[in-house]
Write an enzyme that holds these catalytic residues in place. Structure first.
Site, PDB file in Angstrom:
ATOM      1  N   LYS A  78       0.856  -1.192   0.000  1.00  0.00           N
ATOM      2  CA  LYS A  78       0.000   0.000   0.000  1.00  0.00           C
ATOM      3  C   LYS A  78       0.884   1.230   0.000  1.00  0.00           C
ATOM      4  CE  LYS A  78      -3.283  -0.049   3.044  1.00  0.00           C
ATOM      5  NZ  LYS A  78      -4.027   0.069   4.314  1.00  0.00           N
ATOM      6  N   CYS A  95      -0.555  15.074  -5.950  1.00  0.00           N
ATOM      7  CA  CYS A  95      -1.019  14.333  -7.129  1.00  0.00           C
ATOM      8  C   CYS A  95      -2.180  13.408  -6.760  1.00  0.00           C
ATOM      9  CB  CYS A  95       0.137  13.506  -7.699  1.00  0.00           C
ATOM     10  SG  CYS A  95      -0.339  12.459  -9.088  1.00  0.00           S
ATOM     11  N   CYS A  97      -3.563  11.739  -9.671  1.00  0.00           N
ATOM     12  CA  CYS A  97      -3.690  10.920 -10.877  1.00  0.00           C
ATOM     13  C   CYS A  97      -2.726   9.731 -10.897  1.00  0.00           C
ATOM     14  CB  CYS A  97      -3.448  11.767 -12.137  1.00  0.00           C
ATOM     15  SG  CYS A  97      -1.722  12.206 -12.427  1.00  0.00           S
ATOM     16  N   CYS A 106       2.329  16.840  -7.187  1.00  0.00           N
ATOM     17  CA  CYS A 106       1.905  16.973  -8.582  1.00  0.00           C
ATOM     18  C   CYS A 106       3.023  17.608  -9.403  1.00  0.00           C
ATOM     19  CB  CYS A 106       0.651  17.858  -8.636  1.00  0.00           C
ATOM     20  SG  CYS A 106       0.138  18.318 -10.309  1.00  0.00           S
ATOM     21  N   HIS A 110      -0.770  15.055 -14.905  1.00  0.00           N
ATOM     22  CA  HIS A 110      -2.212  14.815 -15.097  1.00  0.00           C
ATOM     23  C   HIS A 110      -2.706  15.423 -16.406  1.00  0.00           C
ATOM     24  CE1 HIS A 110      -1.998  18.654 -12.814  1.00  0.00           C
ATOM     25  NE2 HIS A 110      -2.979  18.989 -13.656  1.00  0.00           N
TER      26      HIS A 110
HETATM   27 FE1  FES Z   1      -1.034  13.840 -10.801  1.00  0.00          FE
HETATM   28 FE2  FES Z   1      -0.940  16.403 -11.215  1.00  0.00          FE
HETATM   29  S1  FES Z   1      -2.484  15.300 -10.309  1.00  0.00           S
HETATM   30  S2  FES Z   1       0.525  14.953 -11.717  1.00  0.00           S
END
Ligand code: FES
Length: 130
Positions: A78, A95, A97, A106, A110
């Site tokens: 995890k 982040c 994504c 981030c 994304h």
């Molecule tokens: Fe994943 Fe921006 S939300 S790189």
């Protein structure tokens, strides 16, 4: 509507009544070429109806399961990131994504992911009140 009524109540019954359908399976062997040819439209129509019914009601395959995390810390069971709230500063962008090379922060990856997939994910921005 009168055309449909006439088709269903007159034409179709007359057509079906005149089809050379034998009383037993062996009777098909005794049909002439002309009788076989007259059965073709009926068999074709029934086949199309059966095919469309099967296509409509056949179960859909289950959606494929795709992991959200494709490459970050795959060796761990995890992925958990802990950040001391005192270290956040004025603003930090996390982040969501799972494509960032600076995960958990981030790095803008994304945008490429969204362009390629039509997705709409974006970061979590934590900001102190000013
Ligand atoms: Fe994943 Fe921006 S939300 S790189």
């Amino acid at each position: 509507m009168e055309v449909v009524n006439r088709l269903v109540t007159e034409s179709l019954p007359d057509y079906l009544k005149n089809l050379p359908v034998p009383k037993s399976l062996f009777g098909f062997a005794r049909l002439s070429v002309t009788e076989w040819a007259s059965l073709v439209p009926f068999v074709g129509a029934v086949s199309i109806i059966v095919y469309m019914s099967v296509q409509t009601f056949k179960p859909k395959p289950p959606p494929q399961k795709t992991p959200v995390n494709l490459k970050i810390q795959k060796e761990t069971a995890k992925v958990v990131n802990m950040v001391d709230i005192e270290d956040l500063g004025e603003k930090v962008t996390y982040c969501r994504c799972w494509r960032s090379k600076k995960f958990p922060l981030c790095d803008g990856s994304h945008n490429k992911h969204n362009d390629e997939t039509g997705d709409n994910v974006g970061p979590l921005v934590l900001k102190r009140k000013s």
